[in-house]
Enzyme design. Structure first.
Site, PDB file in Angstrom:
ATOM      1  N   ARG A  61      74.865 -15.973  14.322  1.00 26.71           N
ATOM      2  CA  ARG A  61      74.481 -17.008  15.284  1.00 26.71           C
ATOM      3  C   ARG A  61      73.219 -17.759  14.828  1.00 26.71           C
ATOM      4  NH1 ARG A  61      76.803 -17.331  20.040  1.00 26.71           N
ATOM      5  NH2 ARG A  61      77.659 -15.242  19.879  1.00 26.71           N
ATOM      6  N   ASN A 103      72.641 -30.174  29.144  1.00 27.75           N
ATOM      7  CA  ASN A 103      73.970 -29.583  29.302  1.00 27.75           C
ATOM      8  C   ASN A 103      74.525 -30.000  30.654  1.00 27.75           C
ATOM      9  OD1 ASN A 103      76.169 -27.880  28.592  1.00 27.75           O
ATOM     10  ND2 ASN A 103      75.383 -26.331  29.995  1.00 27.75           N
ATOM     11  N   THR A 104      75.858 -30.042  30.733  1.00 30.76           N
ATOM     12  CA  THR A 104      76.518 -30.184  32.030  1.00 30.76           C
ATOM     13  C   THR A 104      77.297 -28.912  32.300  1.00 30.76           C
ATOM     14  OG1 THR A 104      78.101 -31.430  33.360  1.00 30.76           O
ATOM     15  CG2 THR A 104      78.480 -31.433  30.989  1.00 30.76           C
ATOM     16  N   HIS A 105      77.172 -28.410  33.526  1.00 32.64           N
ATOM     17  CA  HIS A 105      77.820 -27.142  33.881  1.00 32.64           C
ATOM     18  C   HIS A 105      78.732 -27.381  35.086  1.00 32.64           C
ATOM     19  CE1 HIS A 105      78.261 -22.817  34.032  1.00 32.64           C
ATOM     20  NE2 HIS A 105      78.128 -22.903  35.346  1.00 32.64           N
ATOM     21  N   THR A 140      70.902 -19.003  28.867  1.00 31.96           N
ATOM     22  CA  THR A 140      72.059 -19.865  29.139  1.00 31.96           C
ATOM     23  C   THR A 140      72.185 -20.193  30.632  1.00 31.96           C
ATOM     24  OG1 THR A 140      73.153 -18.824  27.271  1.00 31.96           O
ATOM     25  CG2 THR A 140      74.561 -20.053  28.767  1.00 31.96           C
ATOM     26  N   ASP A 141      72.371 -21.479  30.924  1.00 28.29           N
ATOM     27  CA  ASP A 141      72.585 -21.983  32.292  1.00 28.29           C
ATOM     28  C   ASP A 141      71.390 -21.774  33.219  1.00 28.29           C
ATOM     29  OD1 ASP A 141      75.140 -22.747  31.478  1.00 28.29           O
ATOM     30  OD2 ASP A 141      76.060 -20.889  32.176  1.00 28.29           O
TER      31      ASP A 141
HETATM   32  C1  GRF Z   1      83.081 -29.627  31.217  1.00 27.18           C
HETATM   33  O1  GRF Z   1      83.620 -29.248  32.468  1.00 27.18           O
HETATM   34  C2  GRF Z   1      81.756 -28.953  30.980  1.00 27.18           C
HETATM   35  O2  GRF Z   1      80.998 -28.782  32.135  1.00 27.18           O
HETATM   36  C3  GRF Z   1      82.179 -27.624  30.446  1.00 27.18           C
HETATM   37  O3  GRF Z   1      83.271 -27.912  29.584  1.00 27.18           O
HETATM   38  C4  GRF Z   1      83.934 -29.085  30.067  1.00 27.18           C
HETATM   39  C5  GRF Z   1      84.026 -30.062  28.927  1.00 27.18           C
HETATM   40  O4  GRF Z   1      85.073 -30.966  29.080  1.00 27.18           O
HETATM   41  N1  GRF Z   1      81.078 -26.950  29.799  1.00 27.18           N
HETATM   42  P1  GRF Z   1      85.334 -32.141  28.025  1.00 27.18           P
HETATM   43  O5  GRF Z   1      85.502 -31.500  26.650  1.00 27.18           O
HETATM   44  O6  GRF Z   1      84.148 -33.062  28.066  1.00 27.18           O
HETATM   45  O7  GRF Z   1      86.593 -32.807  28.476  1.00 27.18           O
END
Ligand code: GRF
Length: 188
Positions: A61, A103-105, A140-141
């Site tokens: 990693r 990041n988007t979660h 993470t998160d």
């Molecule tokens: C999103 O829902 C994100 O939050 C998660 O993975 C998904 C990515 O989707 N971590 P995409 O590859 O952008 O369609």
């Protein structure tokens, strides 16, 4: 103009939304062959496949993290945007881009951390889940939350229907939050 590096592993619909929002993406980096790389190519954006050699216990990693840092530095990236990126990084990248990795979660953090956020929300029987855009940290998160939006869970939802409803919100909220960072409206 701030140079953005977008990290992807999957279908790349968030990447697509970021590109459609005309955000200044300098490079797209993927850890595996994926549709997101095709989206980058179709948009004429530079892309780099920094392929993971292993998904097993022998995965190095730290070495992988250094390879991604190199790819981002090669393209003078100043803001790193994880958009469905499937590899957890080691510390050096958080030192190389301090407070500059987003990041988007697909849940309302701190609820439902981890890779199975959508299934976990369904299993818990919550009536509302959502989207969190946050600063990524070594934990993470857990980084500072920049934006959140609620998404209803409907009675006959499956993992796929719920995730798609969540992603529709992500594709609006994520580019919008990045735009507000670039304009100085949101401070990192
Ligand atoms: C999103 O829902 C994100 O939050 C998660 O993975 C998904 C990515 O989707 N971590 P995409 O590859 O952008 O369609």
């Amino acid at each position: 103009m701030v140079r953005i590096g977008v990290l992807v592993s999957g279908s790349g619909t968030n990447l697509e939304a970021i590109l459609q929002a005309d955000l200044p993406v300098a490079v797209v980096v993927a850890d595996r062959p994926c549709r997101a790389l095709e989206i980058a190519a179709d948009a004429g954006v530079t892309a780099a496949l920094v392929e993971r050699t292993s998904f097993g216990t022998d995965f190095d990693r730290l070495a992988y993290t250094e390879r991604v840092i190199d790819a981002l530095r090669t393209h003078d990236v100043e803001l790193v945007v994880m958009a469905g990126f499937g590899t957890v990084f080691e510390k050096p990248i958080f030192d190389a881009f301090p407070g500059r990795i987003l990041n988007t979660h697909p849940a309302l953090l701190p609820a439902f951390k981890g890779w199975h956020a959508v299934e976990d929300a369904l299993e818990a029987g919550v009536k509302v889940t959502g989207v969190t855009v946050h600063v990524a940290t070594l934990q993470t998160d857990e980084g500072p939350i920049l934006a959140q939006e609620a998404v209803p869970v409907l009675p006959d939802d499956t993992k796929d229907t719920l995730h798609e409803r969540i992603k529709q919100v992500e594709r609006r909220l994520y580019p919008d939050t990045i735009r507000r960072i670039l304009s100085g409206e949101v401070e990192l």
